[in-house]
Design a protein around this motif. Sequence first.
Motif, PDB file in Angstrom:
ATOM      1  N   ASN A 109       0.822  -1.213   0.000  1.00  0.00           N
ATOM      2  CA  ASN A 109       0.000   0.000   0.000  1.00  0.00           C
ATOM      3  C   ASN A 109       0.853   1.258   0.000  1.00  0.00           C
ATOM      4  O   ASN A 109       0.549   2.244  -0.682  1.00  0.00           O
ATOM      5  CB  ASN A 109      -0.923   0.006   1.220  1.00  0.00           C
ATOM      6  CG  ASN A 109      -2.230  -0.705   0.940  1.00  0.00           C
ATOM      7  OD1 ASN A 109      -2.460  -1.195  -0.153  1.00  0.00           O
ATOM      8  ND2 ASN A 109      -3.095  -0.772   1.940  1.00  0.00           N
ATOM      9  N   ALA A 110       1.939   1.241   0.778  1.00  0.00           N
ATOM     10  CA  ALA A 110       2.814   2.409   0.837  1.00  0.00           C
ATOM     11  C   ALA A 110       3.482   2.654  -0.517  1.00  0.00           C
ATOM     12  O   ALA A 110       3.593   3.805  -0.976  1.00  0.00           O
ATOM     13  CB  ALA A 110       3.873   2.209   1.912  1.00  0.00           C
ATOM     14  N   LEU A 111       3.906   1.580  -1.157  1.00  0.00           N
ATOM     15  CA  LEU A 111       4.568   1.692  -2.460  1.00  0.00           C
ATOM     16  C   LEU A 111       3.628   2.317  -3.492  1.00  0.00           C
ATOM     17  O   LEU A 111       4.004   3.248  -4.222  1.00  0.00           O
ATOM     18  CB  LEU A 111       5.015   0.302  -2.908  1.00  0.00           C
ATOM     19  CG  LEU A 111       5.774   0.185  -4.223  1.00  0.00           C
ATOM     20  CD1 LEU A 111       7.129   0.878  -4.117  1.00  0.00           C
ATOM     21  CD2 LEU A 111       5.955  -1.300  -4.595  1.00  0.00           C
ATOM     22  N   VAL A 112       2.404   1.817  -3.544  1.00  0.00           N
ATOM     23  CA  VAL A 112       1.430   2.321  -4.522  1.00  0.00           C
ATOM     24  C   VAL A 112       1.000   3.744  -4.182  1.00  0.00           C
ATOM     25  O   VAL A 112       0.877   4.599  -5.072  1.00  0.00           O
ATOM     26  CB  VAL A 112       0.216   1.369  -4.581  1.00  0.00           C
ATOM     27  CG1 VAL A 112      -0.890   1.968  -5.446  1.00  0.00           C
ATOM     28  CG2 VAL A 112       0.632   0.007  -5.126  1.00  0.00           C
ATOM     29  N   ALA A 122       3.655   6.236  -5.275  1.00  0.00           N
ATOM     30  CA  ALA A 122       3.711   6.387  -6.729  1.00  0.00           C
ATOM     31  C   ALA A 122       2.538   7.219  -7.232  1.00  0.00           C
ATOM     32  O   ALA A 122       2.706   8.115  -8.079  1.00  0.00           O
ATOM     33  CB  ALA A 122       3.713   5.011  -7.393  1.00  0.00           C
ATOM     34  N   ARG A 123       1.363   6.970  -6.701  1.00  0.00           N
ATOM     35  CA  ARG A 123       0.181   7.711  -7.151  1.00  0.00           C
ATOM     36  C   ARG A 123       0.212   9.163  -6.688  1.00  0.00           C
ATOM     37  O   ARG A 123      -0.339  10.043  -7.370  1.00  0.00           O
ATOM     38  CB  ARG A 123      -1.081   7.004  -6.650  1.00  0.00           C
ATOM     39  CG  ARG A 123      -1.302   5.654  -7.328  1.00  0.00           C
ATOM     40  CD  ARG A 123      -2.548   4.953  -6.837  1.00  0.00           C
ATOM     41  NE  ARG A 123      -2.776   3.697  -7.545  1.00  0.00           N
ATOM     42  CZ  ARG A 123      -3.810   2.877  -7.321  1.00  0.00           C
ATOM     43  NH1 ARG A 123      -4.711   3.195  -6.403  1.00  0.00           N
ATOM     44  NH2 ARG A 123      -3.930   1.752  -8.006  1.00  0.00           N
ATOM     45  N   LEU A 131       3.745   6.024 -15.345  1.00  0.00           N
ATOM     46  CA  LEU A 131       2.339   6.217 -15.696  1.00  0.00           C
ATOM     47  C   LEU A 131       2.049   5.662 -17.082  1.00  0.00           C
ATOM     48  O   LEU A 131       0.995   5.044 -17.315  1.00  0.00           O
ATOM     49  CB  LEU A 131       1.997   7.706 -15.623  1.00  0.00           C
ATOM     50  CG  LEU A 131       0.537   8.093 -15.871  1.00  0.00           C
ATOM     51  CD1 LEU A 131      -0.372   7.453 -14.831  1.00  0.00           C
ATOM     52  CD2 LEU A 131       0.372   9.617 -15.846  1.00  0.00           C
ATOM     53  N   ALA A 132       2.961   5.869 -18.015  1.00  0.00           N
ATOM     54  CA  ALA A 132       2.778   5.315 -19.365  1.00  0.00           C
ATOM     55  C   ALA A 132       2.731   3.797 -19.324  1.00  0.00           C
ATOM     56  O   ALA A 132       1.931   3.159 -20.022  1.00  0.00           O
ATOM     57  CB  ALA A 132       3.916   5.787 -20.270  1.00  0.00           C
ATOM     58  N   ARG A 133       3.568   3.195 -18.489  1.00  0.00           N
ATOM     59  CA  ARG A 133       3.573   1.740 -18.342  1.00  0.00           C
ATOM     60  C   ARG A 133       2.233   1.241 -17.801  1.00  0.00           C
ATOM     61  O   ARG A 133       1.798   0.121 -18.094  1.00  0.00           O
ATOM     62  CB  ARG A 133       4.715   1.334 -17.417  1.00  0.00           C
ATOM     63  CG  ARG A 133       4.908  -0.161 -17.235  1.00  0.00           C
ATOM     64  CD  ARG A 133       6.008  -0.435 -16.217  1.00  0.00           C
ATOM     65  NE  ARG A 133       7.326  -0.153 -16.735  1.00  0.00           N
ATOM     66  CZ  ARG A 133       8.186  -1.057 -17.181  1.00  0.00           C
ATOM     67  NH1 ARG A 133       7.844  -2.347 -17.182  1.00  0.00           N
ATOM     68  NH2 ARG A 133       9.378  -0.710 -17.630  1.00  0.00           N
ATOM     69  N   ASP A 192      -5.002   4.374 -11.687  1.00  0.00           N
ATOM     70  CA  ASP A 192      -5.454   3.101 -11.129  1.00  0.00           C
ATOM     71  C   ASP A 192      -4.630   1.922 -11.650  1.00  0.00           C
ATOM     72  O   ASP A 192      -4.623   0.845 -11.052  1.00  0.00           O
ATOM     73  CB  ASP A 192      -6.927   2.857 -11.464  1.00  0.00           C
ATOM     74  CG  ASP A 192      -7.845   3.798 -10.682  1.00  0.00           C
ATOM     75  OD1 ASP A 192      -7.374   4.362  -9.668  1.00  0.00           O
ATOM     76  OD2 ASP A 192      -9.014   3.953 -11.085  1.00  0.00           O
ATOM     77  N   GLY A 193      -3.947   2.132 -12.773  1.00  0.00           N
ATOM     78  CA  GLY A 193      -3.118   1.067 -13.326  1.00  0.00           C
ATOM     79  C   GLY A 193      -1.789   0.898 -12.608  1.00  0.00           C
ATOM     80  O   GLY A 193      -1.059  -0.072 -12.860  1.00  0.00           O
ATOM     81  N   ILE A 194      -1.464   1.818 -11.732  1.00  0.00           N
ATOM     82  CA  ILE A 194      -0.211   1.718 -10.978  1.00  0.00           C
ATOM     83  C   ILE A 194      -0.420   0.790  -9.791  1.00  0.00           C
ATOM     84  O   ILE A 194      -1.172   1.101  -8.865  1.00  0.00           O
ATOM     85  CB  ILE A 194       0.263   3.106 -10.507  1.00  0.00           C
ATOM     86  CG1 ILE A 194       0.580   3.989 -11.710  1.00  0.00           C
ATOM     87  CG2 ILE A 194       1.488   2.983  -9.602  1.00  0.00           C
ATOM     88  CD1 ILE A 194       1.029   5.384 -11.341  1.00  0.00           C
ATOM     89  N   THR A 195       0.209  -0.361  -9.824  1.00  0.00           N
ATOM     90  CA  THR A 195       0.111  -1.363  -8.773  1.00  0.00           C
ATOM     91  C   THR A 195       1.500  -1.698  -8.261  1.00  0.00           C
ATOM     92  O   THR A 195       2.511  -1.338  -8.876  1.00  0.00           O
ATOM     93  CB  THR A 195      -0.553  -2.639  -9.302  1.00  0.00           C
ATOM     94  OG1 THR A 195       0.292  -3.213 -10.321  1.00  0.00           O
ATOM     95  CG2 THR A 195      -1.937  -2.347  -9.888  1.00  0.00           C
TER      96      THR A 195
END
Length: 370
Positions: free
Chosen positions: A222-225, A228-229, A243-245, A251-254
Amino acid sequence: MTTPNPGTRPPVLPNLLGLGLGPRAERRRRSLPASLLRLPTIGVDIGGTKVVAGVVDGEGTVLEKLRTDTPDKSKSPKVVEDVIVELVLQLADRHDVHAVGVGAAGWVDAERSTVLFAPHLNWRGEPLRDALSERLRFPVIVENDANAAAWAEWRFGAGRGEDHMVMLTLGTGIGGAVVRDGYVDRGKYGLAGEFGHMQVVPGGHRCPCGNRGCWEQYSSGNALVRDARELVAEESPVVQPLLARAGGTVDGITGPLVTEAARDGDPTATELLYEVGTWLGVGIANLAAALDPGRFVIGGGVSEAGDLLLAPARDTFRRTLTGRGFRPEATIVHAALGNEAGLVGAADLARQVARRFRTIKRRRVERAVP
């Protein structure tokens, strides 16, 4: 008659000979019949999104495994119970199993029978052991999932040979467990190992537990995501490749996506994992000061980042360990069993009650013979 407390003080099994066990663990190992290794049992791992059940032999090998999604109506304990029963009965049709161990993501009471609190399943005081035993006609134990994973790593994985081991599972939060002298150390009320809720930053990020600054708010998936967000929300240019990845959507950042990007050399993803690893090292140093184990085993989904996570954790641990330079240092290693650890550990702990169950049945049969 009082129900035995299965798994609270499980004996060390025979295949640990010569691995440097302590004297008490070695005495228990010698007292255990070798036939115990031939008893296949079923382990069940219950999570917020999946239920996995598998048949496990006495060497920790998964002979067959079934998986299904946690039902949408998981707020009803009966619905999840139905899923567990169905998976166990399918496996029991094909294997001569002798007991069932259930690993649940939540607090389990000291009797290993009741799930006191499971946030992802909305269980509160659920008497799961008795409910399943009644339906399955097998001996059943219920165990916290982190305890089950730690037991599996100690028995079969990265903790073998270490008399005093702490395991940390980094996923959505931080799970923890202690194995000492062949026992899972569950504490007075069965709730030990909630290391993720140690406060490391007074007044820090709010945690779902109700407090602020808990360790898992700085060293978890959770901290990692979240970090990043937050960069995306701040429109930071450094996060644009990430973000492009993710297909251009926040929401695609996991967690797995950030880990994959770091492995591919993305500097922002690498920095994010480095920060999570640094906080991991801080917490491990605190635990070393309190518990003084010989080995920390790091598992869970975030640990799949390997040295991208563990290298900064080890460095920070050495820099912040109290008494550094004047004391032995615990080793920090990656877990060996992956996602199967909870299932394997629950099944192996159930093997202890399977042995008692078989002994009781044999004695009843002997009494019945004229």
